[in-house]
Design a protein around this motif. Structure first.
Motif, mmCIF file in Angstrom:
data_model
loop_
_atom_site.group_PDB
_atom_site.id
_atom_site.type_symbol
_atom_site.label_atom_id
_atom_site.label_comp_id
_atom_site.label_asym_id
_atom_site.label_seq_id
_atom_site.Cartn_x
_atom_site.Cartn_y
_atom_site.Cartn_z
ATOM 1 N N LEU A 57 26.285 22.163 35.721
ATOM 2 C CA LEU A 57 27.182 21.351 36.550
ATOM 3 C C LEU A 57 26.676 19.917 36.667
ATOM 4 O O LEU A 57 27.448 18.963 36.550
ATOM 5 N N GLY A 58 25.365 19.765 36.895
ATOM 6 C CA GLY A 58 24.820 18.426 37.011
ATOM 7 C C GLY A 58 24.914 17.641 35.715
ATOM 8 O O GLY A 58 25.221 16.444 35.722
ATOM 9 N N GLU A 59 24.682 18.304 34.580
ATOM 10 C CA GLU A 59 24.736 17.614 33.293
ATOM 11 C C GLU A 59 26.153 17.174 32.966
ATOM 12 O O GLU A 59 26.373 16.072 32.457
ATOM 13 N N VAL A 60 27.138 18.015 33.261
ATOM 14 C CA VAL A 60 28.527 17.679 32.945
ATOM 15 C C VAL A 60 29.059 16.585 33.869
ATOM 16 O O VAL A 60 29.807 15.707 33.447
ATOM 17 N N HIS A 61 28.637 16.606 35.133
ATOM 18 C CA HIS A 61 29.196 15.648 36.099
ATOM 19 C C HIS A 61 28.456 14.314 36.110
ATOM 20 O O HIS A 61 29.084 13.250 36.074
ATOM 21 N N LYS A 62 27.119 14.346 36.156
ATOM 22 C CA LYS A 62 26.349 13.107 36.298
ATOM 23 C C LYS A 62 25.342 12.889 35.176
ATOM 24 O O LYS A 62 24.501 11.987 35.283
ATOM 25 N N GLY A 63 25.405 13.695 34.121
ATOM 26 C CA GLY A 63 24.452 13.580 33.038
ATOM 27 C C GLY A 63 24.718 12.379 32.154
ATOM 28 O O GLY A 63 25.499 11.462 32.490
ATOM 29 N N ILE A 64 24.066 12.370 30.985
ATOM 30 C CA ILE A 64 24.205 11.240 30.062
ATOM 31 C C ILE A 64 25.651 11.070 29.621
ATOM 32 O O ILE A 64 26.170 9.950 29.551
ATOM 33 N N CYS A 65 26.310 12.176 29.334
ATOM 34 C CA CYS A 65 27.712 12.122 28.905
ATOM 35 C C CYS A 65 28.678 12.433 30.039
ATOM 36 O O CYS A 65 29.869 12.600 29.809
ATOM 37 N N GLY A 66 28.179 12.534 31.260
ATOM 38 C CA GLY A 66 29.047 12.815 32.395
ATOM 39 C C GLY A 66 29.808 11.574 32.843
ATOM 40 O O GLY A 66 29.291 10.454 32.780
ATOM 41 N N GLN B 248 33.828 13.295 36.602
ATOM 42 C CA GLN B 248 35.203 13.740 36.531
ATOM 43 C C GLN B 248 35.501 14.772 37.606
ATOM 44 O O GLN B 248 34.601 15.283 38.274
ATOM 45 N N ALA B 249 36.768 15.069 37.769
ATOM 46 C CA ALA B 249 37.193 16.032 38.779
ATOM 47 C C ALA B 249 36.816 17.448 38.359
ATOM 48 O O ALA B 249 36.395 17.706 37.224
ATOM 49 N N GLY B 250 36.975 18.391 39.318
ATOM 50 C CA GLY B 250 36.518 19.749 39.097
ATOM 51 C C GLY B 250 37.192 20.441 37.924
ATOM 52 O O GLY B 250 36.533 21.107 37.119
ATOM 53 N N LYS B 251 38.504 20.301 37.790
ATOM 54 C CA LYS B 251 39.215 20.984 36.712
ATOM 55 C C LYS B 251 38.820 20.441 35.350
ATOM 56 O O LYS B 251 38.727 21.191 34.382
ATOM 57 N N LYS B 252 38.583 19.136 35.262
ATOM 58 C CA LYS B 252 38.141 18.564 33.980
ATOM 59 C C LYS B 252 36.719 19.015 33.652
ATOM 60 O O LYS B 252 36.387 19.249 32.485
ATOM 61 N N MET B 253 35.869 19.165 34.675
ATOM 62 C CA MET B 253 34.525 19.683 34.457
ATOM 63 C C MET B 253 34.567 21.094 33.874
ATOM 64 O O MET B 253 33.808 21.428 32.967
ATOM 65 N N LYS B 254 35.463 21.918 34.408
ATOM 66 C CA LYS B 254 35.581 23.281 33.900
ATOM 67 C C LYS B 254 36.017 23.281 32.433
ATOM 68 O O LYS B 254 35.524 24.076 31.625
ATOM 69 N N ILE C 268 35.619 27.523 38.098
ATOM 70 C CA ILE C 268 36.580 26.539 38.599
ATOM 71 C C ILE C 268 36.279 26.192 40.045
ATOM 72 O O ILE C 268 36.317 25.018 40.436
ATOM 73 N N ARG C 269 35.938 27.195 40.873
ATOM 74 C CA ARG C 269 35.638 26.910 42.280
ATOM 75 C C ARG C 269 34.354 26.093 42.421
ATOM 76 O O ARG C 269 34.303 25.132 43.199
ATOM 77 N N ASP C 270 33.326 26.443 41.649
ATOM 78 C CA ASP C 270 32.068 25.707 41.730
ATOM 79 C C ASP C 270 32.225 24.276 41.235
ATOM 80 O O ASP C 270 31.625 23.354 41.792
ATOM 81 N N CYS C 271 33.024 24.078 40.200
ATOM 82 C CA CYS C 271 33.235 22.722 39.686
ATOM 83 C C CYS C 271 33.950 21.854 40.720
ATOM 84 O O CYS C 271 33.577 20.686 40.935
ATOM 85 N N ILE C 272 34.967 22.400 41.370
ATOM 86 C CA ILE C 272 35.702 21.627 42.376
ATOM 87 C C ILE C 272 34.808 21.305 43.560
ATOM 88 O O ILE C 272 34.784 20.161 44.062
ATOM 89 N N GLU C 273 34.028 22.273 44.036
ATOM 90 C CA GLU C 273 33.141 22.033 45.178
ATOM 91 C C GLU C 273 32.036 21.044 44.813
ATOM 92 O O GLU C 273 31.666 20.195 45.641
ATOM 93 N N TYR C 274 31.509 21.117 43.598
ATOM 94 C CA TYR C 274 30.448 20.192 43.196
ATOM 95 C C TYR C 274 30.986 18.764 43.141
ATOM 96 O O TYR C 274 30.320 17.823 43.602
ATOM 97 N N ALA C 275 32.175 18.587 42.568
ATOM 98 C CA ALA C 275 32.752 17.241 42.473
ATOM 99 C C ALA C 275 33.080 16.676 43.856
ATOM 100 O O ALA C 275 32.887 15.484 44.114
#
Length: 368
Positions: free
Chosen positions: A177-186, A189-195, A209-216
């Motif tokens: 989750l951290g790499e996709v949201h705030k990593g080098i290529c993050g 983005q919103a939760g659904k796009k992260m998923k 999907i729930r974890d991605c939305i809550e993390y974002a």
């Protein structure tokens, strides 16, 4: 071009290991003929790769070029499947592990399998059932296991297209989750796009999907620089009173200084929304018992049981005794929002109007 890059990379690895002879197997006659100088290369981009490959081949004593049909080129096909995680066989992973131990030094190796899973790991019951289907398990686990496959100490989720997604543990999930949201290529983005990005990277866990939305939503930088939410914090209650004495607003005036001759310091006020009728009593101390007595004597006994009572969020109005009393009379207690804690301005409006028109009429209650 990709085949030339793979060839050059493989030759560099063999030179680094001190190999003296090399056998190159391929299904592309064009590349093999160019390496043997039977065909001429006219493409400028390929000429650079070809020159590099010739230079590397001079480091070997013997070079064998063997052409094999594409249908028999199983090794290259297995390597491509390993990279894409598509229908990987157990024997293929074992071969990869043996090659990995030969080519990679011991201090630079990464673990190809995970240690013993914890008891609370969601993957454990499914993996144990797949390893030993005769084990008695819950029927829900059997249904879930249909969509999973266990290979080389790893659990994979089977996709609709036949691709395999590696199942992640709790710790690996947080890293992904951290790499996709705030990593080098993050891109925050919103939760659904992260998923969707995680799915493209072939990873899976049940609550993606729930974890991605809550993390974002919970990420601090996104909250600082994101758009301002216009939605109120708490639910708003529309005040529509079509007939008298259906809804009352309760509020407290005080602490009044100096107190009256009878030591009254507060005034408890109730105002009907429809008629603006006022009921007020002076109080020395304010508690839940005093408020309940006021509601019974001045509202219920005079005007009947009200449908709603609107108050602010003071503790004397939101206590458990008040809630139990309202529930026993089927009265709905409505609290105003913290942004505007007054009971919709009813008491304040009435107090100011009385002081301007008729003088301090509410203040006369103190002299009772």
């Amino acid at each position: 071009m990709a085949k030339y890059e793979v060839l050059i990379l493989g030759l560099e690895i063999l030179i680094g290991k001190g190999a003296l002879e090399v056998q190159i197997l391929g299904d592309s006659q064009l590349i093999l003929k160019q390496l043997s100088k039977e065909f001429k290369c006219n493409n400028e981009k390929f000429q650079k790769y070809l020159a590099t490959a010739w230079e590397l081949l001079t480091s070997f004593r013997k070079v064998f070029l063997v052409h094999i049909p594409r249908i028999h080129n199983e090794i290259a096909n297995e390597l491509a499947q390993i990279v894409s995680r598509y229908r990987i066989g157990l024997e293929t992973l074992r071969k990869l592990a043996s090659i990995h131990q030969i080519l990679v030094p011991a201090d630079e190796r990464e673990a190809l399998c995970v240690g013993k899973w914890e008891d609370n790991d969601w993957r454990k019951p499914i993996a144990e059932y797949l390893k030993n289907p005769s084990t008695p398990v819950d029927k829900n686990v059997k249904l879930q296991a249909i969509n999973f496959i266990f290979m080389a100490d790893e659990l994979y989720k089977k996709g609709i297209d036949g691709s395999l997604s590696r199942c992640l543990s709790q710790d690996d999930k947080e890293i992904a989750l951290g790499e996709v949201h705030k990593g080098i290529c993050g891109a925050h983005q919103a939760g659904k796009k992260m998923k969707w990005v995680l799915y493209r990277n072939h990873v899976y866990w049940p609550s993606m999907i729930r974890d991605c939305i809550e993390y974002a939503k919970a990420f601090q930088e996104c909250q600082k620089h994101g758009s301002i939410q216009q939605i109120p914090v708490s639910k708003l209650h529309s005040i529509i009173k079509p007939w008298p004495f259906r809804g009352w607003a309760l509020d407290l005036i005080g602490l009044i200084h100096p107190p009256s001759s009878k030591h009254h310091k507060f005034i408890l006020v109730a105002i009907d929304y429809f008629t603006k009728w006022v009921e007020a009593v002076p109080l020395i101390e304010v508690g839940q018992n005093e408020i309940i007595d006021f509601i019974v004597e001045h509202i219920i006994h005079r005007f009947g049981i009200s449908q709603t009572l609107s108050t602010d969020q003071g503790t004397m109005f939101t206590g458990q005794r008040i809630k139990n009393f309202a529930t026993s009379r089927n009265i709905s207690m409505i609290t105003s929002t913290p942004y505007y804690a007054q009971a919709n301005g009813q008491v304040e409006w009435k107090r100011d109007r009385e002081f301007l028109v008729n003088g301090p009429t509410l203040g006369k209650a103190l002299s009772k």
